[in-house]
Write a protein that holds these residues in place. Structure first.
Motif, PDB file in Angstrom:
ATOM      1  N   LEU A  22       5.257   5.019  24.073  1.00  0.00           N
ATOM      2  CA  LEU A  22       5.666   5.498  25.393  1.00  0.00           C
ATOM      3  C   LEU A  22       4.467   5.590  26.333  1.00  0.00           C
ATOM      4  O   LEU A  22       4.545   5.205  27.503  1.00  0.00           O
ATOM      5  N   LYS A  23       3.367   6.095  25.816  1.00  0.00           N
ATOM      6  CA  LYS A  23       2.176   6.211  26.652  1.00  0.00           C
ATOM      7  C   LYS A  23       1.715   4.838  27.126  1.00  0.00           C
ATOM      8  O   LYS A  23       1.260   4.687  28.269  1.00  0.00           O
ATOM      9  N   SER A  24       1.843   3.828  26.252  1.00  0.00           N
ATOM     10  CA  SER A  24       1.409   2.480  26.632  1.00  0.00           C
ATOM     11  C   SER A  24       2.285   1.893  27.729  1.00  0.00           C
ATOM     12  O   SER A  24       1.859   0.971  28.434  1.00  0.00           O
ATOM     13  N   ARG A  25       3.491   2.438  27.900  1.00  0.00           N
ATOM     14  CA  ARG A  25       4.401   1.977  28.945  1.00  0.00           C
ATOM     15  C   ARG A  25       4.329   2.852  30.198  1.00  0.00           C
ATOM     16  O   ARG A  25       5.129   2.703  31.104  1.00  0.00           O
ATOM     17  N   GLY A  26       3.399   3.805  30.204  1.00  0.00           N
ATOM     18  CA  GLY A  26       3.218   4.624  31.386  1.00  0.00           C
ATOM     19  C   GLY A  26       4.083   5.864  31.454  1.00  0.00           C
ATOM     20  O   GLY A  26       4.180   6.500  32.512  1.00  0.00           O
ATOM     21  N   PHE A  78       8.055   7.579  15.553  1.00  0.00           N
ATOM     22  CA  PHE A  78       8.514   6.359  16.217  1.00  0.00           C
ATOM     23  C   PHE A  78       7.469   5.265  16.083  1.00  0.00           C
ATOM     24  O   PHE A  78       7.798   4.100  15.792  1.00  0.00           O
ATOM     25  N   ASP A  79       6.202   5.609  16.308  1.00  0.00           N
ATOM     26  CA  ASP A  79       5.144   4.610  16.168  1.00  0.00           C
ATOM     27  C   ASP A  79       5.121   4.041  14.750  1.00  0.00           C
ATOM     28  O   ASP A  79       4.931   2.836  14.555  1.00  0.00           O
ATOM     29  N   TRP A  80       5.323   4.901  13.764  1.00  0.00           N
ATOM     30  CA  TRP A  80       5.355   4.478  12.360  1.00  0.00           C
ATOM     31  C   TRP A  80       6.541   3.543  12.112  1.00  0.00           C
ATOM     32  O   TRP A  80       6.409   2.533  11.423  1.00  0.00           O
ATOM     33  N   LEU A  81       7.696   3.871  12.702  1.00  0.00           N
ATOM     34  CA  LEU A  81       8.901   3.067  12.490  1.00  0.00           C
ATOM     35  C   LEU A  81       8.728   1.645  13.001  1.00  0.00           C
ATOM     36  O   LEU A  81       9.145   0.680  12.350  1.00  0.00           O
ATOM     37  N   ILE A  82       8.107   1.491  14.174  1.00  0.00           N
ATOM     38  CA  ILE A  82       8.021   0.157  14.779  1.00  0.00           C
ATOM     39  C   ILE A  82       6.759  -0.595  14.375  1.00  0.00           C
ATOM     40  O   ILE A  82       6.503  -1.692  14.885  1.00  0.00           O
ATOM     41  N   GLU A  83       5.977  -0.051  13.453  1.00  0.00           N
ATOM     42  CA  GLU A  83       4.768  -0.739  12.987  1.00  0.00           C
ATOM     43  C   GLU A  83       5.017  -2.202  12.612  1.00  0.00           C
ATOM     44  O   GLU A  83       4.222  -3.084  12.964  1.00  0.00           O
ATOM     45  N   PRO A  84       6.097  -2.520  11.881  1.00  0.00           N
ATOM     46  CA  PRO A  84       6.270  -3.913  11.438  1.00  0.00           C
ATOM     47  C   PRO A  84       6.746  -4.876  12.521  1.00  0.00           C
ATOM     48  O   PRO A  84       6.751  -6.089  12.292  1.00  0.00           O
ATOM     49  N   LEU A  85       7.146  -4.378  13.682  1.00  0.00           N
ATOM     50  CA  LEU A  85       7.658  -5.263  14.725  1.00  0.00           C
ATOM     51  C   LEU A  85       6.529  -6.102  15.330  1.00  0.00           C
ATOM     52  O   LEU A  85       5.406  -5.621  15.511  1.00  0.00           O
ATOM     53  N   THR A  86       6.844  -7.333  15.659  1.00  0.00           N
ATOM     54  CA  THR A  86       5.861  -8.206  16.300  1.00  0.00           C
ATOM     55  C   THR A  86       5.679  -7.786  17.755  1.00  0.00           C
ATOM     56  O   THR A  86       6.473  -7.020  18.306  1.00  0.00           O
ATOM     57  N   GLU A  87       4.652  -8.328  18.377  1.00  0.00           N
ATOM     58  CA  GLU A  87       4.410  -8.010  19.780  1.00  0.00           C
ATOM     59  C   GLU A  87       5.580  -8.487  20.638  1.00  0.00           C
ATOM     60  O   GLU A  87       5.988  -7.807  21.592  1.00  0.00           O
ATOM     61  N   ALA A  88       6.149  -9.626  20.303  1.00  0.00           N
ATOM     62  CA  ALA A  88       7.301 -10.132  21.049  1.00  0.00           C
ATOM     63  C   ALA A  88       8.495  -9.194  20.907  1.00  0.00           C
ATOM     64  O   ALA A  88       9.231  -8.950  21.875  1.00  0.00           O
ATOM     65  N   GLN A  89       8.706  -8.666  19.709  1.00  0.00           N
ATOM     66  CA  GLN A  89       9.803  -7.721  19.508  1.00  0.00           C
ATOM     67  C   GLN A  89       9.560  -6.427  20.274  1.00  0.00           C
ATOM     68  O   GLN A  89      10.481  -5.856  20.865  1.00  0.00           O
ATOM     69  N   ARG A  90       8.328  -5.962  20.292  1.00  0.00           N
ATOM     70  CA  ARG A  90       8.005  -4.727  21.018  1.00  0.00           C
ATOM     71  C   ARG A  90       8.217  -4.901  22.519  1.00  0.00           C
ATOM     72  O   ARG A  90       8.615  -3.961  23.205  1.00  0.00           O
ATOM     73  N   GLN A  91       7.941  -6.088  23.016  1.00  0.00           N
ATOM     74  CA  GLN A  91       8.111  -6.322  24.442  1.00  0.00           C
ATOM     75  C   GLN A  91       9.570  -6.204  24.861  1.00  0.00           C
ATOM     76  O   GLN A  91       9.863  -5.926  26.028  1.00  0.00           O
ATOM     77  N   ARG A  92      10.493  -6.381  23.933  1.00  0.00           N
ATOM     78  CA  ARG A  92      11.916  -6.287  24.231  1.00  0.00           C
ATOM     79  C   ARG A  92      12.419  -4.850  24.245  1.00  0.00           C
ATOM     80  O   ARG A  92      13.560  -4.592  24.628  1.00  0.00           O
ATOM     81  N   ILE A  93      11.604  -3.906  23.785  1.00  0.00           N
ATOM     82  CA  ILE A  93      12.006  -2.503  23.807  1.00  0.00           C
ATOM     83  C   ILE A  93      11.979  -1.999  25.246  1.00  0.00           C
ATOM     84  O   ILE A  93      10.975  -2.142  25.948  1.00  0.00           O
ATOM     85  N   GLU A  94      13.082  -1.435  25.686  1.00  0.00           N
ATOM     86  CA  GLU A  94      13.175  -0.900  27.038  1.00  0.00           C
ATOM     87  C   GLU A  94      13.109   0.619  27.006  1.00  0.00           C
ATOM     88  O   GLU A  94      13.565   1.248  26.055  1.00  0.00           O
ATOM     89  N   ILE A  95      12.540   1.205  28.040  1.00  0.00           N
ATOM     90  CA  ILE A  95      12.519   2.653  28.192  1.00  0.00           C
ATOM     91  C   ILE A  95      13.548   3.016  29.246  1.00  0.00           C
ATOM     92  O   ILE A  95      13.483   2.523  30.381  1.00  0.00           O
ATOM     93  N   ARG A  96      14.483   3.843  28.885  1.00  0.00           N
ATOM     94  CA  ARG A  96      15.569   4.165  29.810  1.00  0.00           C
ATOM     95  C   ARG A  96      15.025   4.754  31.108  1.00  0.00           C
ATOM     96  O   ARG A  96      14.232   5.685  31.083  1.00  0.00           O
ATOM     97  N   GLN A  97      15.460   4.157  32.207  1.00  0.00           N
ATOM     98  CA  GLN A  97      15.080   4.536  33.569  1.00  0.00           C
ATOM     99  C   GLN A  97      13.651   4.123  33.942  1.00  0.00           C
ATOM    100  O   GLN A  97      13.090   4.649  34.895  1.00  0.00           O
ATOM    101  N   MET A  98      13.059   3.207  33.181  1.00  0.00           N
ATOM    102  CA  MET A  98      11.781   2.636  33.581  1.00  0.00           C
ATOM    103  C   MET A  98      12.011   1.213  34.085  1.00  0.00           C
ATOM    104  O   MET A  98      12.775   0.475  33.463  1.00  0.00           O
TER     105      MET A  98
END
Length: 300
Positions: free
Chosen positions: A75-79, A116-136
């Motif tokens: 979340l911090k990395s997304r501002g 949450f950070d631990w959960l998404i550890e295995p996701l690739t950078e491309a997969q992480r880029q698809r994660i949206e933050i509600r109302q961002m």
């Protein structure tokens, strides 16, 4: 006395228990919570047994990939600004009419970001880029307070396929570290020695009864009870009062883990309880809906 969901089953005779297996931790349920618990316990060096009622081929996870949390590095990395933990917990208690266990909510608030950070550890950078933050991106402030109730931006829309990938990794990682998964296996009851729960007895798809002994503990992670009409009618008191003729469906879990705990002597919190699809609240979705689901006046 009439049998209810509170009535425990009769113990299985010793002669009918085909085998006994032992681990540090026995986990009932291989959904989101149970799968993550299996990975975490195995990574901590514990031996693990997971019981899952579905088959491995049909195994899936509930939820749409929406994970509300605060203060993760993601979340911090997304501002997203950091939330004050004490303020967050106070707001949660206000929403829940102070029914929640404050110590548990503090543990959630302090650890959910790291989890949450631990959960998404295995996701690739491309997969992480698809994660949206509600109302961002934000159209206003990241925190809004209405009538004393506050909401924060922080619901990560992980997407179902990303959720599947992260949880499949957790399952596979637990197996790599030695966790034993028992598919198509349903728990029947917990076993105790004095005040301590020592394991459980279960039945597999072939009808064989298995004793799973737990050296450290049993984790009940088999979901809620919104698919159990009898439990809903007794435990969702507010909904029953408002909708006395409601026909309860079977759109959720059957409450097996809760029943196991009650049969073993566990005490439920005072009613009304929470059940997905019943009466429940979430700690804010976005500044667009700051009141949430509990701070409402019901009129007829």
């Amino acid at each position: 006395m009439e049998a209810t969901w509170r009535t425990p089953p009769q113990p299985i005779p010793e002669a009918e228990i085909s085998r006994t297996i032992t681990a540090d931790v026995v986990i009932l349920g291989g959904g989101q919570a149970g799968t993550c618990a299996a990975r975490a316990a195995a990574e901590s060096g514990a031996s693990v047994i997971v019981l899952e009622k579905s088959s491995e081929r049909r195994h899936s996870y509930n939820g749409g990939g929406q994970i509300g949390h605060i203060n993760s590095e993601f979340l911090k990395s997304r501002g997203v600004p950091e939330a004050d933990v004490v303020e967050f917990v106070n707001d949660w208690q206000l929403r829940s009419n102070n029914r929640a266990n404050t110590a548990l909510i503090f543990r959630f608030a302090r650890n959910c970001g790291r989890c949450f950070d631990w959960l998404i550890e295995p996701l690739t950078e491309a997969q992480r880029q698809r994660i949206e933050i509600r109302q961002m991106p934000l159209q206003g402030p990241a925190k809004v307070t209405v009538s004393g109730i506050t909401t924060w931006v922080g619901c990560a829309m992980v997407q179902r396929d990303n959720q599947q990938a992260a949880l499949d990794y957790a399952k596979n990682r637990s197996e790599e570290l030695g966790a034993q998964w028992l598919w198509e296996t349903t728990a029947l009851y917990l076993e105790r020695e004095g005040e301590r729960v020592t394991g459980l007895v279960a039945r597999d798809s072939q009808g064989n009864c298995i004793r799973c002994r737990a050296e450290k503990g049993v984790l009940l992670a088999s979901g809620d009870f919104s698919g159990n009409p009898d439990m809903c009618r007794e435990l969702l008191a507010e909904t029953v009062d408002l909708l006395p003729n409601k026909k309860w469906g079977t759109h959720g879990c059957d409450g097996l883990g809760i029943r196991l705990g009650v049969w073993a002597g566990g005490r439920l919190e005072p009613r009304p309880l929470s059940a997905m699809g019943g009466t429940y609240c979430y700690p804010g979705g976005s500044p667009q809906d700051p009141i949430g689901t509990t701070a409402a006046l019901w009129l007829r």
